[in-house]
Design a protein around this motif. Structure first.
Motif, short mmCIF file in Angstrom:
data_model
loop_
_atom_site.label_atom_id
_atom_site.label_comp_id
_atom_site.label_asym_id
_atom_site.label_seq_id
_atom_site.Cartn_x
_atom_site.Cartn_y
_atom_site.Cartn_z
N PHE A 9 0.93 -1.18 -0.09
CA PHE A 9 0.09 -0.08 0.26
C PHE A 9 0.77 1.17 -0.05
N GLU A 13 -2.93 7.51 3.88
CA GLU A 13 -2.97 6.92 5.05
C GLU A 13 -4.05 5.57 4.52
N SER A 14 -3.68 4.49 4.91
CA SER A 14 -4.47 3.29 4.41
C SER A 14 -4.10 2.34 5.69
N TYR A 15 -4.05 2.50 6.67
CA TYR A 15 -3.87 1.67 8.07
C TYR A 15 -5.25 0.77 8.11
N ILE A 18 -6.10 -1.82 5.73
CA ILE A 18 -5.11 -2.89 6.12
C ILE A 18 -5.51 -3.75 7.17
N LEU A 34 1.52 -7.63 9.11
CA LEU A 34 1.37 -6.34 8.72
C LEU A 34 2.92 -5.69 9.08
N ASP A 36 5.17 -2.23 8.74
CA ASP A 36 5.40 -0.56 8.49
C ASP A 36 6.30 -0.26 8.04
N SER A 38 6.37 2.90 6.35
CA SER A 38 5.76 4.08 6.05
C SER A 38 6.49 5.33 6.57
N LEU A 43 0.75 3.04 10.52
CA LEU A 43 0.35 1.54 11.03
C LEU A 43 0.81 1.37 12.37
N ASP A 84 2.73 -1.58 4.55
CA ASP A 84 2.44 -0.10 4.22
C ASP A 84 3.63 0.81 4.11
N GLY A 86 3.65 3.91 3.06
CA GLY A 86 3.21 5.33 2.92
C GLY A 86 3.61 6.21 1.64
#
Length: 217
Positions: A9, A13-15, A18, A34, A36, A38, A43, A84, A86
């Motif tokens: 992603f 922001e798309s946390y 997810i 998951l 992170d 970003s 996240l 993620d 970012g």
């Protein structure tokens, strides 16, 4: 699943998306990690332990979380790995992801930053446009700014999520509540979740999983 699906992603922001996907997958009997990577660490701020060292796995209600690790040997233990990025668009591991979800809103500066990502020919790409509003500026204007994405003729790899206070309040609850519910998210969010998972699961199972997972179970 026979093979781990590694999904990137990139963008705003798309946390929340997810997290919703990982909760649904857990209800469907799958296992997710998951990651992170970003710049904002958004996240990470949804996991109630900000002091977790980089590279250490944390179990967050049955879903694993880690920062700054792209160990493919580790990934093989999972059905899905959601990374993620970012706006960390120059991260070399983007090129190793099977799918890339470009996430933006209608603001030109955000879409422009996504042009820095050049997908490989074998990477499946989708565009998610968030905070859509009734305006003459629509999805077409955003798509025109992103020549690096190959859009399908029927736009089935484009998701439009309109601004909705229920979506915003639910996303905030992820940051502040250990157990969050997402049964009030908009139909646009549900369409994205079901569209993403329909490749691997049938609609009947998805509906049952959403009903249970969205209540915080």
């Amino acid at each position: 699943m026979e093979q781990t699906k590694v999904v990137a992603f990139v963008g705003i922001e798309s946390y929340d998306l997810i997290h919703y996907l990982s909760r649904l997958i857990r209800k469907l009997g799958g296992k997710s990690l998951l990651v992170d990577y970003s710049d904002s660490r958004s996240l990470s701020h949804t996991i109630n332990n900000p002091l977790v060292p980089d590279g250490e796995i944390v179990d967050y209600r049955g879903v694993d979380f880690i920062t700054d690790s792209c160990d493919e040997n580790l990934f093989s233990n999972y059905d899905y790995v959601f990374i993620d990025f970012g706006f960390n668009t120059q991260n070399p591991y983007l090129g190793h992801c099977e799918e890339i979800y470009f996430v933006t809103d209608l603001q030109r500066q955000n879409a422009a930053r996504l042009r820095l990502v050049q997908p490989n020919d074998d990477q499946y790409c989708s565009l998610v446009i968030r905070e859509m509003v009734s305006s003459k500026v629509g999805a077409g204007a955003v798509k025109a700014q992103l020549p690096n994405i190959s859009f399908l003729e029927d736009d089935s790899n484009v998701y439009e999520i309109y601004a909705d206070t229920a979506n915003t309040s639910t996303a905030l609850s992820i940051q502040y509540d250990n157990v969050f519910q997402f049964n009030r998210v908009s139909s646009d969010v549900k369409e994205f979740l079901f569209g993403f998972l329909s490749v691997d699961y049938d609609e009947k199972r998805l509906k049952a999983a959403f009903k249970a997972a969205s209540k915080g179970k």
